[in-house]
Enzyme design. Structure first.
Site, PDB file in Angstrom:
ATOM      1  N   LEU A   1      43.113  48.364  46.017  1.00  0.00           N
ATOM      2  CA  LEU A   1      41.906  47.676  45.949  1.00  0.00           C
ATOM      3  C   LEU A   1      41.223  46.439  46.595  1.00  0.00           C
ATOM      4  O   LEU A   1      39.996  46.027  46.629  1.00  0.00           O
ATOM      5  CB  LEU A   1      41.630  47.858  43.948  1.00  0.00           C
ATOM      6  CG  LEU A   1      41.842  48.746  43.537  1.00  0.00           C
ATOM      7  CD1 LEU A   1      41.376  48.335  41.957  1.00  0.00           C
ATOM      8  CD2 LEU A   1      40.472  49.397  43.781  1.00  0.00           C
ATOM      9  N   ASP A  53      39.742  28.517  42.196  1.00  0.00           N
ATOM     10  CA  ASP A  53      39.097  29.673  43.873  1.00  0.00           C
ATOM     11  C   ASP A  53      38.269  30.315  43.813  1.00  0.00           C
ATOM     12  O   ASP A  53      37.814  31.393  43.411  1.00  0.00           O
ATOM     13  CB  ASP A  53      40.184  30.458  43.870  1.00  0.00           C
ATOM     14  CG  ASP A  53      40.017  30.885  45.441  1.00  0.00           C
ATOM     15  OD1 ASP A  53      38.458  30.546  46.427  1.00  0.00           O
ATOM     16  OD2 ASP A  53      41.066  31.950  45.437  1.00  0.00           O
TER      17      ASP A  53
END
Length: 825
Positions: free
Chosen positions: A529, A646
């Protein structure tokens, strides 16, 4: 008698329009096929039959989706709907519980009369029959069998071998879904045992069967509304007196243009209504809310006129709001979460499905010590003047409020208690059917009990004090022992059983997978993915077909003990806007994390890539608010303050309803938990890094706030903050490149935020929300972290309950990217 029946009769007659002839066919014969957007139309043009698509539960027409629905997916349903009603309004759905899935647009589902004379819906992608209408009669089927959509909205399968007297082999009227049409019978055949009842839809846009049923009472000549497959009845029509039901005199049998009958004899028992004008668009239904309604469509107002809805009070519908909710008789928004809980599925609530109820914001400090020395730090909050939830267990030998409280606290599964007129009552797990009583006369509240709801102690401390240092200290101290025991329990369980094991962690259950199981689930890690800074992610499916995303962590940066401790602490962190950690694998040097799979991938796919879906403004604002709520939970409601480090579109995943979920929220904890010191290794992504990462000052949750501000600007503009620069007219002879966040701050000060909008939106957005979003973003990217709001404040601003003044230009951005001269207000 009320004048309502007479007025209703007049409205029915006045609104009835002349039927139009249709060129479309109303019949399918053997060998003919109805596929994709093809449809049957009744001879009077009143009803249409065909396939329609629903994106993961959101039903809509494949040709004319509603304005607020998600884009169509590959889920197909076969149904009948009113032709004249603009928004797709189904009256019958053949395969609500079993949608047809097609792999591609070329594999459209088909409806046909088979060689055996059955009416069948075929999934062309798999060449399998998904639904069929088969005759219950003993008859020889042949090519003379046809399917016809009658003017009544009844789909019938006919044997036409005798053209002068065709026989009905099957009819949709014998198998209703949520709607009763004129001339149809709602009831039971006492000879054959066939029982037709109405079953609510899952939600207003999801045609799957819901939880409420409306059916005849086998013991009394009446109809009842109840939970399907349950003995719980919450409303009845009252007994039939020959003209009307005692509880709904509005539907008297002598209303002009409208006739209601109830038949109960040796062969059958059923309700039926008829109209004198065939063109009248009307229906009796069991609504998604559990109410029985009778409505007439008015062309003049383009809306439904509700003749009656019963029970009249929505809170009288059993468990209408789901677990851990309070149903209020007097509030516009009848369902609300109890303190310390949040809505399980915002999308479902928006479409009327409250059955999922609410879930805890923070797990309880559950203890296995059931003695008087129990060390649980949980506390109780009182909810006064409330109708107590159902299924409370009575403790006979408890004779005081204090003893009742202690009995609940010492039982790990006890979620609430009450001590009053009924003695000591305790509840386990979900609390269903709690109601806030109606006001009486002068405003006094009707008699109710006091419910004591069990919450994690930090939930109450947070609401009573703003001293977060004290709160974090208390919570951390209380949890050190529990976390130590938890780590020990994990190690013991894993060593004893290398297969799946449940790890209890503050109410969260993680699964310990073996490497062999993950290899099998991912087909040897064949479908990748994506890849991030910590490793690669692979798609997989568990044996029960649950979709998973398996993250393989690269590098042996942790020992087994530390890895298991970190995983167990992350496992108890559950929130609607965080990707759920299902389990893990730790064998040798291999480290895997197993998450729920998000079918709509990451946010960056839809904002910046050509293969993404178009996100309208409403969806973008929902994403902004959802991410803010998730970060607020991580920063302010977890046992330890978690800093993501992040935040960026790649780490915002979207579920089937485009609800945002923050991913990788635990990875920062893997590499360092003590954020009171300066981190020596910079973490994050260019374009989202707060200035303190570079300056070397202490890292706080405000680094996430900065990144979130940059994310908001990208949601508005549909473009990267880093990379290509934003061009703006500088003079009549050319353009000047400008760093987009800087341009956004300037346009906000000018009051011209519309120029910042993604061009794909074509200006179609709520400009008040756009301005609010830009304002929040510019506050979030301020240089000094003290000037940035907390994520809790961001949520309040986006919700419109808090406001701030216009932000100044970020000085650092202005210095690096701004013009030589300063910008003034």
């Amino acid at each position: 008698m009320s004048v309502l029946p007479t007025l209703v009769g007049l409205l029915v007659l006045l609104d009835a329009g002349a039927s139009a002839c249709s060129a479309a066919t109303d019949t399918i014969s053997a060998g003919q096929v109805l596929a994709g957007d093809d449809r049957l139309v009744s001879n009077n043009s009143k009803f249409s039959l065909g396939f329609f698509r629903a994106p993961d539960g959101a039903a809509q027409s494949s040709t004319s989706p509603g304005p607020d629905t998600a884009p169509p997916s590959n889920k197909w349903y076969l149904g009948i709907w009113f032709t004249a009603v603009p928004n797709l309004t189904t009256v019958w759905v053949a395969n609500g519980a079993n949608p047809i899935m097609n792999a591609a647009d070329s594999d459209l589902p088909e409806l046909t009369v088979s060689a055996d004379g059955d009416l069948v819906a075929v999934n062309q992608a798999t060449k399998s029959i998904i639904w069929s209408a088969q005759s219950a009669q003993d008859t020889t089927k042949n090519t003379t069998t046809i399917a016809v959509l009658l003017n009544s909205g009844n789909l019938v399968l006919l044997d036409t071998s005798n053209s002068s007297a065709p026989r009905t082999l099957w009819q949709s009227f014998d198998h209703p879904t949520d709607t009763l049409l004129p001339s149809a019978k709602l009831g039971r055949d006492k000879v054959t045992g066939l029982n037709g009842r109405l079953v609510s839809k899952k939600s207003s846009i999801n045609p799957s069967p819901g939880r409420y049923c409306f059916e005849v009472d086998p013991d009394v000549p009446q109809l009842v509304a109840k939970l399907c497959n349950s003995s719980i009845t919450y409303w009845s029509t009252g007994a039939w007196n020959g003209k009307y039901f005692s509880n709904i005199p509005e539907l008297s049998g002598n209303v002009p243009g409208f006739r209601l009958v109830f038949v109960d004899n040796a062969q059958e028992e059923y309700l039926q209504f008829n109209v004198t004008n065939e063109a009248t668009v009307t229906r009796n239904m069991i609504d998604v809310t559990g109410q029985n309604k009778h409505q007439v469509w008015l062309d003049a107002s383009q809306d439904w006129l509700t003749l009656y809805a019963a029970p009249k009070a929505q809170c009288d519908v059993y468990a209408t709001c789901g677990p851990f909710t309070i149903c209020s008789y007097n509030s516009i928004q009848i369902c609300s979460c109890m303190k310390g809980f949040s809505v399980r599925s915002v999308i479902d609530w928006e479409h009327g499905d409250h059955s999922g109820g609410c879930v805890r914001d923070a797990p309880l400090d559950c203890t296995s010590n059931y003695t008087s020395q129990a060390s649980s730090t949980d506390e109780f909050v009182s909810i006064p003047s409330i109708g107590l939830p159902d299924k409370g267990h009575s403790l006979k030998n408890v004779r005081s409020l204090a003893d009742c409280s202690k009995a609940c606290m010492n039982n790990c599964s006890c979620s609430a208690y009450s001590y009053g007129s009924q003695g000591c009552l305790v509840w386990q797990d979900g609390l269903l059917n709690a109601k806030l009583h109606q006001s009486i006369g002068t405003g006094a509240v009707s008699n109710g009990e006091i419910l004591y709801l069990r919450l994690a102690s930090r939930e109450l401390q947070a609401s009573g004090s703003n001293n977060r240092g004290v709160i974090i200290g208390v919570v951390t101290g209380a949890c050190i022992t529990a976390l130590g025991l938890l780590v020990l329990a994990i190690v013991l369980i894993i060593r004893r059983n290398r297969t799946k094991n449940n790890i209890q962690g503050g109410g969260g259950g993680l699964v310990a997978f073996t490497y062999r199981e993950l290899r099998s689930a991912t087909k040897n890690f064949s479908e990748k993915l994506g890849q991030g800074g910590f490793g690669s992610v692979f798609k997989g499916h568990l044996r029960d077909s649950t979709g998973i995303a398996v993250k393989r962590l690269d590098g042996n940066f942790q020992g087994e003990k530390q890895f298991r401790a970190e995983v167990s602490s992350i496992g108890i962190i559950q929130h609607i806007y965080l990707v759920k950690l299902i389990g893990f694998c730790c064998e040798g040097d291999s480290r895997f994390l197993v998450y729920e799979h998000m079918p709509n991938r990451s946010l960056d796919t839809h904002l910046f890539k050509s293969n993404g879906m178009f996100l309208d403004w409403r969806t973008r604002y929902q994403i902004a608010l959802g991410v803010a709520r998730g970060l607020s939970y991580l920063h302010e409601s977890c046992r330890d303050c978690i800093i993501h480090c992040d935040i960026k579109p790649e780490n915002i995943l979207l579920d089937a309803s485009f609800l945002p979920k923050i991913a990788d929220f635990g990875m920062a904890k893997f590499v360092g938990r003590d954020f009171s010191r300066v981190l020596t290794t910079m973490r994050g992504t260019k374009g989202y890094l707060a200035p303190e990462w570079i300056s070397g000052t202490a890292i706080t949750p405000k680094v996430d706030v900065y990144s979130y501000g940059m994310l908001l600007l990208e949601l508005v503009s549909g473009r990267r903050n880093s990379g290509e620069e934003y061009t703006t007219p500088e003079s009549s002879d050319g353009y000047r490149a400008v760093y987009f966040p800087m341009q956004a701050a300037r346009e906000l000060l000018k009051g011209d935020v519309k120029t910042l909008l993604d061009q794909k939106l074509c200006g179609d957005a709520n400009l008040m929300e756009v301005e609010r979003t830009c304002k929040v973003a510019c506050w979030c990217i301020q240089d000094d972290e003290a000037d940035r709001p907390t994520m809790g404040e961001v949520v309040q601003i986006l919700e419109g309950v808090l406001d701030r003044d216009m932000p100044p230009l970020p000085r650092l951005l202005e210095k690096i990217f701004g013009r030589p001269h300063s910008m003034t207000n």
